[in-house]
Enzyme design. Structure first.
Site, PDB file in Angstrom:
ATOM      1  N   ASP A   1       5.573  -9.341   6.459  1.00 40.06           N
ATOM      2  CA  ASP A   1       4.338  -9.752   7.118  1.00 40.06           C
ATOM      3  C   ASP A   1       4.538  -9.866   8.634  1.00 40.06           C
ATOM      4  O   ASP A   1       5.555 -10.390   9.101  1.00 40.06           O
ATOM      5  CB  ASP A   1       3.923 -11.120   6.545  1.00 40.06           C
ATOM      6  CG  ASP A   1       2.512 -11.504   6.943  1.00 40.06           C
ATOM      7  OD1 ASP A   1       1.589 -10.726   6.671  1.00 40.06           O
ATOM      8  OD2 ASP A   1       2.325 -12.589   7.532  1.00 40.06           O
TER       9      ASP A   1
ATOM     10  N   GLU B   1       5.017  -4.408   8.168  1.00 40.79           N
ATOM     11  CA  GLU B   1       3.563  -4.407   8.351  1.00 40.79           C
ATOM     12  C   GLU B   1       3.301  -4.206   9.847  1.00 40.79           C
ATOM     13  O   GLU B   1       2.957  -5.129  10.565  1.00 40.79           O
ATOM     14  CB  GLU B   1       2.924  -5.723   7.881  1.00 40.79           C
ATOM     15  CG  GLU B   1       1.396  -5.652   7.849  1.00 40.79           C
ATOM     16  CD  GLU B   1       0.695  -6.915   8.358  1.00 40.79           C
ATOM     17  OE1 GLU B   1       1.350  -7.835   8.853  1.00 40.79           O
ATOM     18  OE2 GLU B   1      -0.543  -6.944   8.287  1.00 40.79           O
TER      19      GLU B   1
ATOM     20  N   ASP C   1      -6.601  -6.767   4.191  1.00 43.25           N
ATOM     21  CA  ASP C   1      -6.908  -7.046   5.601  1.00 43.25           C
ATOM     22  C   ASP C   1      -7.987  -6.132   6.173  1.00 43.25           C
ATOM     23  O   ASP C   1      -8.253  -6.178   7.377  1.00 43.25           O
ATOM     24  CB  ASP C   1      -5.638  -6.854   6.457  1.00 43.25           C
ATOM     25  CG  ASP C   1      -4.691  -8.030   6.351  1.00 43.25           C
ATOM     26  OD1 ASP C   1      -5.110  -9.100   5.874  1.00 43.25           O
ATOM     27  OD2 ASP C   1      -3.521  -7.867   6.750  1.00 43.25           O
TER      28      ASP C   1
HETATM   29  C1  ARE Z   1      -8.084 -16.360   8.370  1.00 42.57           C
HETATM   30  C2  ARE Z   1      -9.541 -16.038   8.053  1.00 42.57           C
HETATM   31  C3  ARE Z   1     -10.025 -14.848   8.896  1.00 42.57           C
HETATM   32  C4  ARE Z   1      -9.813 -15.133  10.377  1.00 42.57           C
HETATM   33  C5  ARE Z   1      -8.336 -15.511  10.618  1.00 42.57           C
HETATM   34  C6  ARE Z   1      -8.019 -15.873  12.064  1.00 42.57           C
HETATM   35  O1  ARE Z   1      -9.652 -15.728   6.675  1.00 42.57           O
HETATM   36  O2  ARE Z   1     -11.384 -14.593   8.629  1.00 42.57           O
HETATM   37  O3  ARE Z   1     -10.134 -13.989  11.131  1.00 42.57           O
HETATM   38  O4  ARE Z   1      -7.967 -16.598   9.750  1.00 42.57           O
HETATM   39  O5  ARE Z   1      -8.412 -17.142  12.346  1.00 42.57           O
HETATM   40  C7  ARE Z   1      -3.565 -14.561   6.356  1.00 42.57           C
HETATM   41  C8  ARE Z   1      -4.768 -14.498   5.444  1.00 42.57           C
HETATM   42  C9  ARE Z   1      -6.053 -14.399   6.241  1.00 42.57           C
HETATM   43  C10 ARE Z   1      -6.121 -15.511   7.272  1.00 42.57           C
HETATM   44  C11 ARE Z   1      -4.862 -15.468   8.150  1.00 42.57           C
HETATM   45  C12 ARE Z   1      -4.808 -16.626   9.133  1.00 42.57           C
HETATM   46  O6  ARE Z   1      -4.645 -13.394   4.582  1.00 42.57           O
HETATM   47  O7  ARE Z   1      -7.155 -14.500   5.373  1.00 42.57           O
HETATM   48  O8  ARE Z   1      -7.278 -15.252   8.066  1.00 42.57           O
HETATM   49  O9  ARE Z   1      -3.698 -15.579   7.305  1.00 42.57           O
HETATM   50  O10 ARE Z   1      -4.826 -17.807   8.458  1.00 42.57           O
HETATM   51  C13 ARE Z   1      -3.041  -8.425  12.773  1.00 42.57           C
HETATM   52  C14 ARE Z   1      -1.566  -8.671  12.527  1.00 42.57           C
HETATM   53  C15 ARE Z   1      -1.250  -8.470  11.061  1.00 42.57           C
HETATM   54  C16 ARE Z   1      -2.109  -9.384  10.190  1.00 42.57           C
HETATM   55  C17 ARE Z   1      -3.566  -9.039  10.496  1.00 42.57           C
HETATM   56  C18 ARE Z   1      -4.488  -9.960   9.728  1.00 42.57           C
HETATM   57  O11 ARE Z   1      -0.801  -7.775  13.324  1.00 42.57           O
HETATM   58  O12 ARE Z   1       0.103  -8.820  10.855  1.00 42.57           O
HETATM   59  O13 ARE Z   1      -3.819  -9.224  11.905  1.00 42.57           O
HETATM   60  N1  ARE Z   1      -1.824  -9.225   8.741  1.00 42.57           N
HETATM   61  C19 ARE Z   1      -0.967 -10.151   7.992  1.00 42.57           C
HETATM   62  C20 ARE Z   1      -1.427 -10.287   6.530  1.00 42.57           C
HETATM   63  C21 ARE Z   1      -2.677 -11.147   6.488  1.00 42.57           C
HETATM   64  C22 ARE Z   1      -2.263 -12.557   6.851  1.00 42.57           C
HETATM   65  C23 ARE Z   1      -1.408 -12.611   8.035  1.00 42.57           C
HETATM   66  C24 ARE Z   1      -0.863 -11.479   8.590  1.00 42.57           C
HETATM   67  C25 ARE Z   1      -0.966 -13.928   8.495  1.00 42.57           C
HETATM   68  O14 ARE Z   1      -1.565  -9.067   5.932  1.00 42.57           O
HETATM   69  O15 ARE Z   1      -3.299 -11.150   5.249  1.00 42.57           O
HETATM   70  O16 ARE Z   1      -3.473 -13.339   7.056  1.00 42.57           O
HETATM   71  O17 ARE Z   1       0.116 -14.288   7.643  1.00 42.57           O
HETATM   72  C26 ARE Z   1      -5.465  -4.245  14.779  1.00 42.57           C
HETATM   73  C27 ARE Z   1      -4.196  -4.836  15.351  1.00 42.57           C
HETATM   74  C28 ARE Z   1      -3.324  -5.443  14.276  1.00 42.57           C
HETATM   75  C29 ARE Z   1      -4.147  -6.459  13.533  1.00 42.57           C
HETATM   76  C30 ARE Z   1      -5.298  -5.706  12.882  1.00 42.57           C
HETATM   77  C31 ARE Z   1      -6.172  -6.591  12.022  1.00 42.57           C
HETATM   78  O18 ARE Z   1      -5.262  -2.994  14.272  1.00 42.57           O
HETATM   79  O19 ARE Z   1      -3.469  -3.865  16.003  1.00 42.57           O
HETATM   80  O20 ARE Z   1      -2.179  -6.065  14.860  1.00 42.57           O
HETATM   81  O21 ARE Z   1      -3.346  -7.073  12.530  1.00 42.57           O
HETATM   82  O22 ARE Z   1      -6.107  -5.106  13.875  1.00 42.57           O
HETATM   83  O23 ARE Z   1      -6.751  -7.584  12.789  1.00 42.57           O
END
Ligand code: ARE
Length: 562
Positions: free
Chosen positions: A325, A354, A421
């Site tokens: 992650d 990721e 996501d």
């Molecule tokens: C919660 C709410 C969301 C809100 C968010 C922020 O549900 O609605 O927008 O909070 O306040 C996990 C949960 C989510 C949760 C989040 C925070 O699954 O539901 O969201 O925690 O509590 C970037 C990161 C990438 C990340 C994505 C989400 O680079 O690593 O954002 N993905 C991982 C997991 C997620 C997880 C987390 C990280 C946190 O897969 O599920 O979220 O552990 C562009 C950018 C990317 C960006 C992408 C998406 O392409 O380049 O960097 O990814 O957009 O935004």
């Protein structure tokens, strides 16, 4: 010739070993130039008087460049080489000095390119089962509730209700165990689970105990049983490693909240001040989520703590991989140690980052094996859903993505059209089933593994998080069985050697996207029509797959009729 477009770098994705005695060499040139390229090569210590010459072939073409490629089998593992380029009958050489008219082979000591030696432990190792794997990504709370005596009082939504960020539907590990036959029948070879360790949220990306499975999902014995039963069916299990950050409820962070700089864990986090103050947010965390403090992964104690967890679950439950992650925000130094630790206990345990962006510096053999290929996702969105790319643009984009890494890494990429996501791809397509099948077909024929988000097979819809995490609909009367049949047919192709190991070319012809995979004397040609009129007998939003063997030619995956 546009000499500014010429690019080669030794010991990089432009020159890499694929076996102990085999390498691939690439040269980039302008797409506009009409040139012939030869590779002049020989044993490094004899280059002045013992050389060979081979023509290089254009293998990839993006919107600006074409990429020439040559595979060499070496007797002497110390190689010297330069490029000989012809334009309008005129000869040039391209070497470490750049483009030159004459190359003094007699005194060639300083300026040839070289592969000084192929050292076994520097070579990218392929996790064989990743090539052609079909992953099924499960958001555990929403897939299936198993039969168990667990305390279900936390469940606060009815199965099938619209998800909110905080509610719980009750899915668990036993629920997955009970559906292994279903997944096997679908054609799945690996399962990727979103996090399963102790956490108060439904997604469990905020972990407070990494050695405990959340009781909502089950316990260690359930995980063991899942892995064992999956292995019996040749299905691998990959878990989510949330090592960038944890939950603010984790004991170590709570200790710092209590004792500030006096806590032995103070340097486990990155805090601006004596105490971390959640209301102020004076510490690093994931995005701006105060409840997810970021680990200081440059601290060796933190590294040891996390490595112990990574190895623990492999040893205890025999899991087959980790999806990392927010891996791009964690130090390279940590991932290098992580790889050694993980591969040390299970050499074919896969490591999937990721990284949503170009991750070349993580994918050179010393850190991860693969990443979630969101660049591919974006290309599919632009081509299939948003009309931002035509076939020519899509072919160029696919080539550009392929050229980010060496071909061994490409063969392990985790290609996906959606995940927990993103919006569901089917929703992005306006629920167009023909387009969905086309996209899944492309993702299947593309090198690497395919990752299917749970529910894709039954055309589940969903907007952005939390809507993309709806409960799986187990009411079979509501499934489109025709779609499901077609989908299974597509997944079957992933097993094919030509898809697992073959070279790839992607191009455009008469408005069709044409992808060709070749391996030994086998060849598969995928032609896809995303235009609004029929082309070569292929209706809009349909594809044709033709297999060309040495002695035969037959259609294998044809859905040309509308
Ligand atoms: C919660 C709410 C969301 C809100 C968010 C922020 O549900 O609605 O927008 O909070 O306040 C996990 C949960 C989510 C949760 C989040 C925070 O699954 O539901 O969201 O925690 O509590 C970037 C990161 C990438 C990340 C994505 C989400 O680079 O690593 O954002 N993905 C991982 C997991 C997620 C997880 C987390 C990280 C946190 O897969 O599920 O979220 O552990 C562009 C950018 C990317 C960006 C992408 C998406 O392409 O380049 O960097 O990814 O957009 O935004």
């Amino acid at each position: 010739m546009n000499q500014f477009a010429l690019l080669h770098e030794a010991d990089s994705k432009y020159c890499f070993a694929i076996k102990n005695d085999e390498i691939i060499i690439r040269l980039r040139a302008s797409k506009e130039d009409k040139i012939d390229v030869y590779l002049v090569y020989g044993p490094k210590y004899e280059f002045h008087n013992n050389r060979y010459k081979a023509k290089m072939k254009i293998q990839y073409e993006d919107s600006l460049y074409k990429y020439y490629e040559k595979k060499l089998k070496l007797k002497d593992l110390r190689l010297a080489y330069i490029f000989e380029i012809y334009e309008n009958g005129k000869k040039y050489f391209f070497c470490e000095d750049g483009l030159v008219i004459n190359y003094d082979f007699e005194n060639a000591f300083y300026n040839f390119y070289q592969m000084p030696y192929i050292n076994e432990n520097d070579r990218v190792k392929v996790v064989d089962w990743m090539q052609g794997a079909v992953f099924y990504q499960i958001f555990v709370d929403r897939f299936n509730i198993g039969r168990s005596s667990k305390d279900k009082s936390y469940i606060d939504m009815k199965w099938g209700d619209k998800p909110t960020p905080k509610n719980f539907a009750g899915g668990d590990l036993r629920g997955i165990i009970e559906k292994l036959d279903y997944l096997k029948e679908l054609g799945i070879t690996a399962i990727y689970l979103t996090p399963i360790f102790l956490s108060i949220s439904n997604h469990k990306y905020d972990i407070s105990d990494y050695k405990k499975i959340d009781p909502m999902f089950g316990d260690k014995d359930d995980l063991k049983e899942l892995v064992q039963k999956a292995h019996k069916k040749n299905i691998r299990i990959v878990l989510d490693a949330v090592f960038n950050h944890c939950s603010m409820n984790i004991a170590q962070f709570q200790d710092v909240i209590k004792n500030g700089t006096k806590s032995k864990y103070y340097n486990w986090f990155i805090i601006d001040g004596e105490y971390p103050e959640p209301e102020k947010g004076n510490y690093e965390c994931f995005a701006s989520c105060n409840y997810m403090p970021k680990f200081n992964t440059s601290n060796e104690e933190v590294q040891d703590f996390l490595l112990d967890i990574a190895v623990y679950w492999i040893k205890e439950c025999d899991i087959d991989g980790w999806r990392l992650d927010v891996s791009d925000e964690v130090s390279h130094d940590f991932w290098r140690r992580f790889r050694k630790a993980v591969k040390g206990v299970k050499s074919d345990c896969v490591i999937i980052g990721e990284n949503w962006h170009d991750a070349y510096t993580y994918l050179m053999g010393d850190q991860y094996d693969s990443i979630m290929n969101y660049a591919f996702t974006k290309a599919c969105l632009d081509y299939f859903a948003k009309d931002r790319l035509d076939a020519k643009g899509m072919a160029a984009k696919l080539n550009q993505i392929l050229m980010r890494n060496n071909s061994l890494i490409n063969s392990m990429m985790l290609n996906l059209v959606d995940s927990h996501d993103t919006l569901r791809f089917f929703t992005e397509l306006g629920c167009n089933k023909k387009k969905q099948l086309c996209a899944l077909m492309l993702a299947t024929v593309f090198p690497g593994a395919l990752c299917v988000y749970y529910g894709t097979e039954i055309c589940m819809e969903g907007g952005y998080d939390p809507d993309s995490r709806r409960c799986f609909n187990w009411n079979q009367d509501e499934w489109d069985t025709e779609f499901l049949k077609e989908f299974k047919k597509i997944l079957k192709m992933k097993k094919d050697d030509v898809i697992r190991y073959g070279t790839i070319t992607a191009s455009e012809k008469n408005g069709l996207l044409v992808v060709v995979r070749e391996y030994k004397c086998e060849k598969i040609v995928l032609e896809m029509n995303m235009t609004k009129k029929a082309v070569n007998g292929i209706e809009p939003f349909k594809y044709r797959v033709i297999r060309k063997g040495e002695y035969n030619e037959k259609k294998i995956g044809c859905n040309v009729a509308s």
